[in-house]
Design a protein around this motif. Structure first.
Motif, PDB file in Angstrom:
ATOM      1  N   TYR A 595     104.992  88.912 -14.652  1.00 28.56           N
ATOM      2  CA  TYR A 595     105.034  89.790 -13.480  1.00 28.56           C
ATOM      3  C   TYR A 595     105.156  88.941 -12.225  1.00 28.56           C
ATOM      4  O   TYR A 595     104.870  87.731 -12.216  1.00 28.56           O
ATOM      5  N   THR A 596     105.584  89.568 -11.161  1.00 32.72           N
ATOM      6  CA  THR A 596     105.596  88.958  -9.828  1.00 32.72           C
ATOM      7  C   THR A 596     104.725  89.810  -8.918  1.00 32.72           C
ATOM      8  O   THR A 596     104.928  91.015  -8.816  1.00 32.72           O
ATOM      9  N   ARG A 597     103.759  89.173  -8.306  1.00 32.26           N
ATOM     10  CA  ARG A 597     102.848  89.890  -7.406  1.00 32.26           C
ATOM     11  C   ARG A 597     103.012  89.364  -5.989  1.00 32.26           C
ATOM     12  O   ARG A 597     103.030  88.143  -5.757  1.00 32.26           O
ATOM     13  N   MET A 598     103.140  90.291  -5.039  1.00 29.13           N
ATOM     14  CA  MET A 598     103.275  89.936  -3.624  1.00 29.13           C
ATOM     15  C   MET A 598     102.146  90.586  -2.828  1.00 29.13           C
ATOM     16  O   MET A 598     101.921  91.787  -2.929  1.00 29.13           O
ATOM     17  N   ASP A 599     101.427  89.753  -2.052  1.00 29.42           N
ATOM     18  CA  ASP A 599     100.374  90.215  -1.156  1.00 29.42           C
ATOM     19  C   ASP A 599     100.675  89.709   0.249  1.00 29.42           C
ATOM     20  O   ASP A 599     101.306  88.654   0.425  1.00 29.42           O
ATOM     21  N   ALA A 600     100.218  90.428   1.259  1.00 29.89           N
ATOM     22  CA  ALA A 600     100.453  90.010   2.643  1.00 29.89           C
ATOM     23  C   ALA A 600      99.307  90.474   3.528  1.00 29.89           C
ATOM     24  O   ALA A 600      98.574  91.414   3.187  1.00 29.89           O
ATOM     25  N   GLU A 601      99.152  89.798   4.665  1.00 27.93           N
ATOM     26  CA  GLU A 601      98.154  90.199   5.647  1.00 27.93           C
ATOM     27  C   GLU A 601      98.665  89.897   7.047  1.00 27.93           C
ATOM     28  O   GLU A 601      99.331  88.876   7.278  1.00 27.93           O
ATOM     29  N   VAL A 602      98.361  90.771   7.976  1.00 34.40           N
ATOM     30  CA  VAL A 602      98.551  90.498   9.393  1.00 34.40           C
ATOM     31  C   VAL A 602      97.200  90.732  10.069  1.00 34.40           C
ATOM     32  O   VAL A 602      96.491  91.696   9.750  1.00 34.40           O
ATOM     33  N   ALA A 603      96.815  89.793  10.961  1.00 36.89           N
ATOM     34  CA  ALA A 603      95.496  89.876  11.589  1.00 36.89           C
ATOM     35  C   ALA A 603      95.600  89.550  13.068  1.00 36.89           C
ATOM     36  O   ALA A 603      96.457  88.765  13.503  1.00 36.89           O
ATOM     37  N   TRP A 604      94.718  90.162  13.837  1.00 35.31           N
ATOM     38  CA  TRP A 604      94.614  89.920  15.275  1.00 35.31           C
ATOM     39  C   TRP A 604      93.166  89.573  15.580  1.00 35.31           C
ATOM     40  O   TRP A 604      92.250  90.320  15.229  1.00 35.31           O
ATOM     41  N   ARG A 605      92.959  88.415  16.198  1.00 33.92           N
ATOM     42  CA  ARG A 605      91.606  87.932  16.465  1.00 33.92           C
ATOM     43  C   ARG A 605      91.427  87.725  17.960  1.00 33.92           C
ATOM     44  O   ARG A 605      92.230  87.041  18.611  1.00 33.92           O
ATOM     45  N   LEU A 606      90.363  88.300  18.494  1.00 33.66           N
ATOM     46  CA  LEU A 606      90.036  88.165  19.902  1.00 33.66           C
ATOM     47  C   LEU A 606      88.745  87.371  20.014  1.00 33.66           C
ATOM     48  O   LEU A 606      87.682  87.810  19.549  1.00 33.66           O
ATOM     49  N   ASP A 607      88.820  86.167  20.605  1.00 29.91           N
ATOM     50  CA  ASP A 607      87.645  85.329  20.833  1.00 29.91           C
ATOM     51  C   ASP A 607      87.134  85.551  22.248  1.00 29.91           C
ATOM     52  O   ASP A 607      87.914  85.641  23.197  1.00 29.91           O
ATOM     53  N   SER A 608      85.809  85.605  22.368  1.00 30.82           N
ATOM     54  CA  SER A 608      85.218  85.894  23.672  1.00 30.82           C
ATOM     55  C   SER A 608      84.933  84.639  24.480  1.00 30.82           C
ATOM     56  O   SER A 608      84.479  84.723  25.611  1.00 30.82           O
ATOM     57  N   GLY A 609      85.157  83.472  23.902  1.00 30.13           N
ATOM     58  CA  GLY A 609      84.872  82.229  24.614  1.00 30.13           C
ATOM     59  C   GLY A 609      83.639  81.532  24.089  1.00 30.13           C
ATOM     60  O   GLY A 609      83.496  80.320  24.217  1.00 30.13           O
ATOM     61  N   ASP A 610      82.678  82.268  23.499  1.00 31.55           N
ATOM     62  CA  ASP A 610      81.564  81.632  22.809  1.00 31.55           C
ATOM     63  C   ASP A 610      81.801  81.825  21.317  1.00 31.55           C
ATOM     64  O   ASP A 610      82.920  81.750  20.858  1.00 31.55           O
ATOM     65  N   ARG A 611      80.784  82.117  20.543  1.00 31.14           N
ATOM     66  CA  ARG A 611      80.981  82.265  19.103  1.00 31.14           C
ATOM     67  C   ARG A 611      81.353  83.696  18.708  1.00 31.14           C
ATOM     68  O   ARG A 611      81.590  83.976  17.538  1.00 31.14           O
ATOM     69  N   SER A 612      81.396  84.608  19.657  1.00 30.73           N
ATOM     70  CA  SER A 612      81.722  85.996  19.351  1.00 30.73           C
ATOM     71  C   SER A 612      83.230  86.169  19.170  1.00 30.73           C
ATOM     72  O   SER A 612      84.029  85.563  19.873  1.00 30.73           O
ATOM     73  N   ALA A 613      83.606  86.999  18.203  1.00 26.11           N
ATOM     74  CA  ALA A 613      85.018  87.260  17.941  1.00 26.11           C
ATOM     75  C   ALA A 613      85.144  88.578  17.201  1.00 26.11           C
ATOM     76  O   ALA A 613      84.236  89.007  16.484  1.00 26.11           O
ATOM     77  N   ILE A 614      86.295  89.203  17.372  1.00 27.16           N
ATOM     78  CA  ILE A 614      86.633  90.421  16.641  1.00 27.16           C
ATOM     79  C   ILE A 614      87.969  90.176  15.947  1.00 27.16           C
ATOM     80  O   ILE A 614      88.923  89.702  16.567  1.00 27.16           O
ATOM     81  N   THR A 615      88.023  90.473  14.653  1.00 21.65           N
ATOM     82  CA  THR A 615      89.251  90.330  13.881  1.00 21.65           C
ATOM     83  C   THR A 615      89.620  91.686  13.282  1.00 21.65           C
ATOM     84  O   THR A 615      88.808  92.291  12.575  1.00 21.65           O
ATOM     85  N   LEU A 616      90.822  92.119  13.593  1.00 20.49           N
ATOM     86  CA  LEU A 616      91.364  93.347  13.009  1.00 20.49           C
ATOM     87  C   LEU A 616      92.466  92.927  12.044  1.00 20.49           C
ATOM     88  O   LEU A 616      93.360  92.161  12.420  1.00 20.49           O
ATOM     89  N   PHE A 617      92.406  93.395  10.792  1.00 18.35           N
ATOM     90  CA  PHE A 617      93.387  92.943   9.817  1.00 18.35           C
ATOM     91  C   PHE A 617      93.900  94.097   8.962  1.00 18.35           C
ATOM     92  O   PHE A 617      93.198  95.091   8.716  1.00 18.35           O
ATOM     93  N   LEU A 618      95.148  93.940   8.541  1.00 16.34           N
ATOM     94  CA  LEU A 618      95.790  94.867   7.622  1.00 16.34           C
ATOM     95  C   LEU A 618      96.324  94.064   6.450  1.00 16.34           C
ATOM     96  O   LEU A 618      97.120  93.135   6.638  1.00 16.34           O
ATOM     97  N   GLN A 619      95.871  94.407   5.246  1.00 16.95           N
ATOM     98  CA  GLN A 619      96.286  93.699   4.040  1.00 16.95           C
ATOM     99  C   GLN A 619      97.096  94.628   3.145  1.00 16.95           C
ATOM    100  O   GLN A 619      96.797  95.823   3.052  1.00 16.95           O
TER     101      GLN A 619
END
Length: 654
Positions: A595-619
């Protein structure tokens, strides 16, 4: 419509974003906690893979086997969505030790492939895979390798502030709804850790229809605290896991699993004159699961109560030689009670001491070690008790050919005591449709293994090639029985009465010589400052008995690649794996198409400047919607892998 969905997903993963001002992370070495000498993965003679950070987040799945199934030399037993154990180089079950923070999970997953592993990747900081024998460090159950899930249940350091993370996921093909959270904190010298998760799915869709009885409802929580000082830490953690999942064999059976696990750990630097560090870990587990019939009637209850502890004392260099002296104890009692009571209550104990030493001279690093272990099996009733004495010597060499190149060679003679299920099982096993006959007279299994690894460890382009050979004496395996000599494997009913149309195929545990050999290769390209990354990998294993017969459910050869792009807040990833047909089948085993399996992801990450971050992803997984049958699964004929599915997720870190 299907083609357009795939096109959108692939295009999203590789959108032509601008690359100016981009920050790119370099490839870095990772310390392997499962190594008593605390060495980097690139400096070990034994092949090691460490999965962490974004790679781990992207590959997380409902079972540990599925989470790791794209790593070198690893595939999954894939017994539906709820149960999937890692298979390493074609070896599984009691030959692969699954650990959490260096201590066994103490569940029932080695008894049968329909039993889930009780460690959760949502809580993992990193997952370490030691391919090849790790018996020297972790006992005879690691004769084929180790998978160590590293979590922060017992904090090892004081956090700054109150860091944590929250993750939400929603899937399409299985209607997944997952939520997970963790939080750290503390005051003064005290550190605290909290985590919790909930995963709920429905029966998942495949290219040939919805797979009945494949739903999962799992939840868990943990709390741990440590005193952390300038010379080390001492802590305790407790976690609870509950998992209700279907077994998609067509009989409507579900498994209701619960485990309470207590873990204590500590480290102390300079505990005594001449010694650099003292480390210990102790775990206790109270595990049970009930197999529930399709009409809701409880049928069989599996119980496993056990404790395990290990202590390691690292000494200072003596004449240029440094090393670690250790001891390990394990005590577990397991039983199957009820309709499918195929295993008597059995108490298994082991006690071991081990010594690992390392010497560096110029470009050479030499490793050597030995372990002495005593294991016992004490079943109830008239079955005989067994005692096994095991010695495991191992040597390793890492030759620094240049700043870029490392040559690693390791050789191990390892042994494994037969498990309780191999010795004492007798009866019908509905999950695998077999009538299993254990053999209380089985001898210990001995393997001689050689690994040769060549690595390029620096630069934009890095690669590694592993070649291994493993020769077993008295390899324990199951074979069909032909008592009447008609050339056809015997079948029986649930009571063991011969019946040509019986539901159960008779399988007897036997021993014979066996040979495993294979190649694993990986190349990664990640130029500093470039938005692109590329990984190409492949693995193949061949496994035969001494008489030339192929062993069953051996992983097929694979080739694959990962390609990634990153620009500013955006990133994308595409993975394609080609699994080749498996036509090297055991007697009575059917071939499995590739078989051939294909997976993909696109992600958007917003860093606040310290250790805080938000990542939105679609797989997107199995984007080509292939009918994937896994040769490693007992259920390949009735339970294909999930079809095309999309997962929308949000992860917040603070």
């Amino acid at each position: 419509m299907k083609a357009s969905l795939v096109a959108v997903a692939v295009a999203a993963a590789f959108a032509p974003w601008a690359v100016q001002g981009q920050e790119v992370k370099k490839l870095e070495q990772v310390t392997v906690t499962a190594s008593p000498l605390g060495r980097a993965d690139t400096e070990l003679a034994q092949p090691v893979t460490v999965l962490s950070e974004d790679d781990l987040r992207r590959k997380r799945a409902g079972s540990l086997g599925d989470t790791l199934s794209q790593e070198l030399g690893v595939q999954s037993s894939a017994f539906g969505a709820g149960a999937g154990r890692p298979i390493v180089r074609g070896l599984d079950g009691p030959r692969i030790r699954v650990l959490e923070n260096g201590i066994g999970t103490l569940d029932a997953s080695t008894v049968s492939p329909d039993h889930a592993v009780t460690t959760e990747s949502l809580n993992a900081e990193q997952i370490e895979i030691l391919r090849g024998p790790a018996s020297l460090l972790y006992g005879s159950g690691a004769i084929g390798g180790v998978v160590n899930v590293v979590s922060k249940l017992v904090p090892r350091e004081r956090p700054v502030g109150f860091p944590g993370a929250v993750e939400l996921r929603a899937g399409s093909a299985n209607r997944e709804r997952t939520a997970a959270a963790n939080l750290e904190g503390g005051a003064g010298d005290f550190a605290l850790h909290l985590d919790a998760f909930r995963r709920k799915t429905r029966d998942y869709d495949t290219p040939v229809g919805t797979l009945a009885n494949s739903a999962v409802d799992a939840k868990g929580a943990g709390i741990g605290g440590s005193w952390v000082g300038s010379r080390g830490y001492l802590g305790l953690g407790v976690q609870r896991l509950e998992n209700l999942y279907g077994v998609p064999t067509g009989e409507g059976v579900t498994i209701d699993l619960a485990q309470t696990r207590v873990e204590a750990a500590g480290e102390l630097t300079q505990p005594l004159p001449g010694f650099a560090k003292l480390k210990f870990r102790v775990g206790h587990s109270d595990y049970h699961h009930v197999e529930i019939e399709g009409d809701g009637t409880p049928a069989t209850r599996f119980e496993n109560r056990g404790s395990e502890g290990r202590i390691e004392l690292a000494h200072d260099a003596i004449g240029g030689v440094k090393g670690t002296l250790g001891a390990q104890l394990q005590d577990r009692e397991q039983a199957a009670i009820g309709e499918e009571a195929i295993l008597p209550r059995t108490r298994s104990r082991s006690a071991a001491v081990f010594l690992v030493e390392q010497y560096e001279q110029g470009p050479w690093t030499f490793d050597a070690g030995i372990r002495f272990e005593r294991e016992t099996r004490r079943p109830e009733g008239d079955l005989p008790a067994r005692d096994f004495s095991i010695a495991t010597p191992a040597v390793g060499l890492v030759w620094k050919l240049s700043e870029d190149l490392r040559l690693g060679i390791s050789a191990t003679q390892a042994a494994r005591a037969p498990s309780a299920e191999e010795l004492y099982t007798f009866g019908a096993h509905h999950a695998t449709a077999t009538f299993e006959l254990g053999d209380a007279n089985l001898r210990k299994e001995v393997s001689r293994n050689v690994d040769v690894t060549l690595r390029k460890v620096t630069g934009n382009s890095r690669w590694k090639v592993n070649v291994f050979a493993n020769r077993f004496s008295d390899f324990i395996h199951t074979v069909g029985v032909d008592a009447d000599g008609d050339g056809i494997a015997d079948r029986v009913d649930a009571g063991g009465t011969p019946d040509a149309a019986g539901e159960f195929l008779v399988q007897r545990y036997m021993q014979a010589g066996a040979r495993f050999r294979g190649i694993e290769a990986e190349w990664t390209w990640k130029p500093e400052g470039s938005p692109a990354t590329l990984r190409v990998f492949g693995d193949v294993v061949r496994a035969k008995l001494a008489d030339g017969a192929n062993l069953p459910r051996i992983s097929p050869a694979r080739l694959g690649f990962d390609a990634g792009l990153r620009s500013g807040a955006w990133s994308g990833n595409l993975t394609v794996i080609r699994a080749f047909p498996q036509n090297r089948t055991a007697p009575l085993e059917t071939p499995t198409p590739g078989y051939t399996r294909m997976d993909a992801e696109v992600a958007w990450r917003l860093d606040s400047g310290d250790r805080s971050a938000i990542t939105l992803f679609l797989q997107g997984s199995n984007l080509l919607d292939r009918d994937i049958r896994l040769h490693t699964s007992y259920l390949k004929e009735v339970a294909p892998a999930m079809g095309r599915s999309f997962t929308l997720g949000l992860r917040g870190e603070f």
